[in-house]
Design a protein around this motif. Structure first.
Motif, PDB file in Angstrom:
ATOM      1  N   GLY A 222      11.631   2.762   4.943  1.00 45.93           N
ATOM      2  CA  GLY A 222      11.962   1.525   5.642  1.00 45.93           C
ATOM      3  C   GLY A 222      11.942   1.634   7.150  1.00 45.93           C
ATOM      4  O   GLY A 222      12.012   0.623   7.854  1.00 45.93           O
ATOM      5  N   LYS A 287       3.440  -4.769  10.735  1.00 49.75           N
ATOM      6  CA  LYS A 287       4.294  -5.178   9.619  1.00 49.75           C
ATOM      7  C   LYS A 287       5.031  -3.963   9.083  1.00 49.75           C
ATOM      8  O   LYS A 287       4.623  -2.815   9.327  1.00 49.75           O
ATOM      9  CB  LYS A 287       3.468  -5.840   8.521  1.00 49.75           C
ATOM     10  CG  LYS A 287       2.359  -4.974   7.956  1.00 49.75           C
ATOM     11  CD  LYS A 287       1.534  -5.769   6.959  1.00 49.75           C
ATOM     12  CE  LYS A 287       0.388  -4.940   6.382  1.00 49.75           C
ATOM     13  NZ  LYS A 287      -0.451  -5.726   5.451  1.00 49.75           N
ATOM     14  N   SER A 290       5.457  -0.184   3.562  1.00 43.97           N
ATOM     15  CA  SER A 290       5.961  -0.288   2.195  1.00 43.97           C
ATOM     16  C   SER A 290       5.269   0.757   1.335  1.00 43.97           C
ATOM     17  O   SER A 290       4.030   0.805   1.290  1.00 43.97           O
ATOM     18  CB  SER A 290       5.719  -1.694   1.623  1.00 43.97           C
ATOM     19  OG  SER A 290       5.984  -1.718   0.231  1.00 43.97           O
ATOM     20  N   THR A 292       5.084   0.739  -1.710  1.00 43.25           N
ATOM     21  CA  THR A 292       4.407   0.049  -2.812  1.00 43.25           C
ATOM     22  C   THR A 292       3.113  -0.592  -2.345  1.00 43.25           C
ATOM     23  O   THR A 292       2.053  -0.411  -2.962  1.00 43.25           O
ATOM     24  CB  THR A 292       5.330  -1.036  -3.409  1.00 43.25           C
ATOM     25  OG1 THR A 292       6.553  -0.418  -3.828  1.00 43.25           O
ATOM     26  CG2 THR A 292       4.677  -1.704  -4.594  1.00 43.25           C
ATOM     27  N   LEU A 293       3.157  -1.345  -1.215  1.00 40.75           N
ATOM     28  CA  LEU A 293       1.961  -2.025  -0.721  1.00 40.75           C
ATOM     29  C   LEU A 293       0.940  -1.030  -0.190  1.00 40.75           C
ATOM     30  O   LEU A 293      -0.262  -1.280  -0.244  1.00 40.75           O
ATOM     31  CB  LEU A 293       2.340  -3.028   0.374  1.00 40.75           C
ATOM     32  CG  LEU A 293       3.240  -4.189  -0.058  1.00 40.75           C
ATOM     33  CD1 LEU A 293       3.580  -5.062   1.139  1.00 40.75           C
ATOM     34  CD2 LEU A 293       2.558  -5.023  -1.147  1.00 40.75           C
ATOM     35  N   HIS A 294       1.397   0.075   0.369  1.00 42.20           N
ATOM     36  CA  HIS A 294       0.511   1.102   0.915  1.00 42.20           C
ATOM     37  C   HIS A 294       0.538   2.341   0.005  1.00 42.20           C
ATOM     38  O   HIS A 294       0.700   3.465   0.471  1.00 42.20           O
ATOM     39  CB  HIS A 294       0.931   1.463   2.338  1.00 42.20           C
ATOM     40  CG  HIS A 294       1.006   0.298   3.259  1.00 42.20           C
ATOM     41  ND1 HIS A 294       2.156  -0.451   3.424  1.00 42.20           N
ATOM     42  CD2 HIS A 294       0.065  -0.287   4.040  1.00 42.20           C
ATOM     43  CE1 HIS A 294       1.924  -1.425   4.283  1.00 42.20           C
ATOM     44  NE2 HIS A 294       0.671  -1.356   4.670  1.00 42.20           N
ATOM     45  N   ARG A 295       0.375   2.076  -1.279  1.00 44.19           N
ATOM     46  CA  ARG A 295       0.555   3.145  -2.261  1.00 44.19           C
ATOM     47  C   ARG A 295      -0.470   4.265  -2.099  1.00 44.19           C
ATOM     48  O   ARG A 295      -0.128   5.446  -2.153  1.00 44.19           O
ATOM     49  CB  ARG A 295       0.455   2.541  -3.669  1.00 44.19           C
ATOM     50  CG  ARG A 295       0.699   3.534  -4.786  1.00 44.19           C
ATOM     51  CD  ARG A 295       0.667   2.850  -6.136  1.00 44.19           C
ATOM     52  NE  ARG A 295       0.833   3.815  -7.207  1.00 44.19           N
ATOM     53  CZ  ARG A 295       0.817   3.490  -8.489  1.00 44.19           C
ATOM     54  NH1 ARG A 295       0.644   2.230  -8.843  1.00 44.19           N
ATOM     55  NH2 ARG A 295       0.962   4.422  -9.416  1.00 44.19           N
ATOM     56  N   TYR A 298       0.315   6.305   0.910  1.00 45.23           N
ATOM     57  CA  TYR A 298       1.561   7.053   0.671  1.00 45.23           C
ATOM     58  C   TYR A 298       1.300   8.260  -0.225  1.00 45.23           C
ATOM     59  O   TYR A 298       1.795   9.355   0.027  1.00 45.23           O
ATOM     60  CB  TYR A 298       2.589   6.120   0.032  1.00 45.23           C
ATOM     61  CG  TYR A 298       3.984   6.689  -0.044  1.00 45.23           C
ATOM     62  CD1 TYR A 298       4.754   6.815   1.102  1.00 45.23           C
ATOM     63  CD2 TYR A 298       4.529   7.102  -1.250  1.00 45.23           C
ATOM     64  CE1 TYR A 298       6.036   7.335   1.050  1.00 45.23           C
ATOM     65  CE2 TYR A 298       5.806   7.624  -1.322  1.00 45.23           C
ATOM     66  CZ  TYR A 298       6.557   7.735  -0.163  1.00 45.23           C
ATOM     67  OH  TYR A 298       7.821   8.261  -0.217  1.00 45.23           O
TER      68      TYR A 298
END
Length: 350
Positions: A222, A287, A290, A292-295, A298
């Motif tokens: 975060g 932005k 995340s 999840t959004l940038h799996r 990541y």
């Protein structure tokens, strides 16, 4: 008239100022009763004697500690990171600067400093210059004067001094012309000593900016802010220029040639930085990061955390031998047995 109606609590948050601690009451409306200070959960910052360590505790716990020992304010014990402050005093003495026992409150770092990649690279190339500049910053922060003019220096050293000043929250301006061009430093109310010092950070591989960003983003996703659609002409120095007010509280991590993540000390600083970029009309979309959004990104950063365990190889074992169930012993039919059987049948018929 009828009986007077007593007003009922509205169910909203109280929001009144608690007289003892001056925090806003966060309890549900309690009309007609005073705000309970023993339930205040607002964070209160406490630190050690030298100011290098700090931690937030709930206000109610802070007040309880004050009541139990009214002669001493609650404090933390000094730890290993406090040695940096002592080392800085030693540098000031070594270079002939006077040491002040009482430091201004603004000279103390309240959170770990995240050194930027450009200043880290310059420090690796000029370690001796870093130690001299640290002693000069110590003179400014510990001394009585609010300004300090550095000696004339080369362009590379001026750039290093200016980058370091941003992490000390010290204003730095260029003065004079070549070959006498120098840097003029001004201490502000927010100025503080970084922790760790730059000379200490370059000796610790774990403090390398990219490694710091990678480790912090894994622990606190975060705290990341994604900058996308970056062209090849965009440099790290341009991004750091937009985020200069947050120097020492973020570092950069590149996902690919067009995407960069600014990893901040915490999520609140990231929120402030996003609002700041919006006000500056930053040309790059920003932005929150995340996982999840940038799996894909990541998982590419932390492949060891997303590797599927290899299936266990099956070991062939011979089947267990099948043993035949033991046969029940058959009773031999003798003459006496035949007579007994016939006798029992006659009794049943009778």
């Amino acid at each position: 008239g009828g009986p007077s109606r007593r007003p009922r609590p509205c169910g909203q948050v109280c929001g009144a100022v608690i007289p003892l601690c001056q925090h806003r009451c966060q309890q549900p409306c309690h009309m007609g009763t005073p705000c309970p200070d023993q339930l205040c959960r607002q964070g209160v910052l406490i630190s050690c004697d030298c100011g290098q360590r700090s931690r937030e505790v709930p206000c109610c716990e802070y007040r309880e500690a004050e009541r139990s020992n009214p002669l001493h304010r609650p404090r933390l014990d000094c730890g290993p990171e406090c040695k940096g402050c002592q080392r800085l005093r030693g540098l000031a003495e070594a270079f002939g600067f006077s040491d002040r026992a009482a430091q201004p409150a603004g000279t103390r770092a309240l959170e770990p400093t995240l050194w930027s990649t450009p200043v880290y690279r310059m420090a690796k190339a000029h370690p001796k210059d870093v130690e001299v500049l640290e002693a000069q910053f110590a003179q400014l922060l510990m001394g009585p004067k609010h300004n300090l003019m550095l000696p004339a220096m080369s362009r590379e050293r001026r750039e290093l001094a200016r980058e370091m000043a941003a992490h000390y929250l010290v204003e730095a301006d260029y003065l004079d012309r070549e070959p006498n061009r120098t840097v003029y430093l001004t201490r502000t109310a927010a100025s503080r000593m970084p922790s760790p010092l730059l000379s200490e950070a370059v000796r610790d591989p774990a403090m390398e900016p990219t490694e710091q960003a990678r480790s912090r983003l894994h622990r606190y996703p975060g705290a990341g802010m994604v900058l996308e659609q970056l062209t090849e002409s965009v440099t790290e120095n341009q991004i750091y220029a937009y985020l200069k007010p947050y120097a020492g509280r973020f570092t950069l991590l590149w996902l690919d040639n067009a995407t960069c993540v600014a990893v901040f000390s915490n999520a609140q600083i990231r929120e402030d930085a996003m609002l700041s970029l919006k006000g500056l009309h930053c040309p790059w979309p920003a932005k929150p990061f995340s996982a999840t959004l940038h799996r894909r990104a990541y998982e590419s950063l932390y492949p060891e955390a997303h590797q599927k365990p290899e299936p266990k190889a099956k070991v062939w074992r011979p089947p267990a031998p099948v043993t035949a169930a033991p046969e029940e012993p058959t009773q031999k039919l003798t003459a006496s047995n035949q007579f007994s059987a016939l006798r029992s049948l006659r009794k049943k018929d009778g």
